[in-house]
Scaffold this motif. Sequence first.
Motif, mmCIF file in Angstrom:
data_model
loop_
_atom_site.group_PDB
_atom_site.id
_atom_site.type_symbol
_atom_site.label_atom_id
_atom_site.label_comp_id
_atom_site.label_asym_id
_atom_site.label_seq_id
_atom_site.Cartn_x
_atom_site.Cartn_y
_atom_site.Cartn_z
ATOM 1 N N VAL A 15 0.753 -1.066 -0.018
ATOM 2 C CA VAL A 15 0.016 0.032 -0.028
ATOM 3 C C VAL A 15 0.723 1.493 0.044
ATOM 4 N N LEU A 16 1.849 1.497 0.840
ATOM 5 C CA LEU A 16 3.027 2.270 0.839
ATOM 6 C C LEU A 16 3.393 2.589 -0.675
ATOM 7 N N ALA A 17 4.093 1.423 -1.287
ATOM 8 C CA ALA A 17 4.617 1.800 -2.597
ATOM 9 C C ALA A 17 3.672 2.323 -3.547
ATOM 10 N N MET A 18 2.287 1.914 -3.415
ATOM 11 C CA MET A 18 1.356 2.356 -4.264
ATOM 12 C C MET A 18 0.992 3.791 -3.841
ATOM 13 N N CYS A 19 0.871 4.232 -2.960
ATOM 14 C CA CYS A 19 0.561 5.561 -2.431
ATOM 15 C C CYS A 19 1.837 6.403 -2.946
ATOM 16 N N LEU A 20 3.128 6.111 -2.551
ATOM 17 C CA LEU A 20 4.379 6.678 -2.974
ATOM 18 C C LEU A 20 4.437 6.934 -4.436
ATOM 19 N N THR A 21 4.007 6.010 -5.174
ATOM 20 C CA THR A 21 4.128 6.113 -6.523
ATOM 21 C C THR A 21 3.223 6.994 -7.108
ATOM 22 N N PHE A 22 1.986 7.018 -6.436
ATOM 23 C CA PHE A 22 0.935 8.104 -7.006
ATOM 24 C C PHE A 22 1.103 9.278 -6.552
ATOM 25 N N VAL A 23 1.593 9.610 -5.514
ATOM 26 C CA VAL A 23 1.927 10.905 -4.989
ATOM 27 C C VAL A 23 3.255 11.478 -5.621
ATOM 28 N N SER A 24 4.081 10.746 -5.854
ATOM 29 C CA SER A 24 5.318 11.186 -6.735
ATOM 30 C C SER A 24 4.735 11.716 -8.316
ATOM 31 N N THR A 25 3.672 10.839 -8.871
ATOM 32 C CA THR A 25 3.100 11.165 -10.165
ATOM 33 C C THR A 25 2.587 12.665 -9.781
ATOM 34 N N VAL A 26 1.629 12.778 -8.778
ATOM 35 C CA VAL A 26 1.037 14.163 -8.651
ATOM 36 C C VAL A 26 2.100 15.369 -8.377
ATOM 37 N N VAL A 27 3.141 14.922 -7.587
ATOM 38 C CA VAL A 27 4.155 16.042 -7.277
ATOM 39 C C VAL A 27 4.641 16.373 -8.762
ATOM 40 N N PHE A 28 5.268 15.494 -9.577
ATOM 41 C CA PHE A 28 6.045 15.790 -10.717
ATOM 42 C C PHE A 28 5.054 16.440 -11.678
#
Length: 151
Positions: A15-28
Amino acid sequence: MNSKWKSKYFLVTAVLAMCLTFVSTVVFDMIGIKNKEVASYATFYYGMKKIPMVLIPVCLFLWGIIKHIRNSKVINIIPSTTFGIYLIHDHPLVRTWLWNDVFHNSTYANSAYLIPYALFSILLVFIFCGGIDWIRKSTVERVWGSIKLCG
């Protein structure tokens, strides 16, 4: 380490890996509004050979093994079709046609409807390709399964 802790560890990691991947996309994407070079890295972690995309399914698989999920017809049907769905929708001849010509995904890139449209198109692909795989299993596998090669 007991199995209850291990199962939680694998689930939380996925779940953390999914969230971090999603958040990184939003931030970029947000930084990319001002700097177009940064925007090109928005989907960097979504690559097929990237650590999060390997870590997530492995952790979910290990979680499922440790959790000893009970036998269920629905649970058996859905995973048994996912490999076929993957092979169908990710085939080079189908992938471009499906996402560019059928669903026109790029037209929703900057739309407020991107997430609902993406979820809807993913669900349709899963159902349609799952149906194709079910037909394959009901016909081809039964025929090949009934042929005796030796004996």
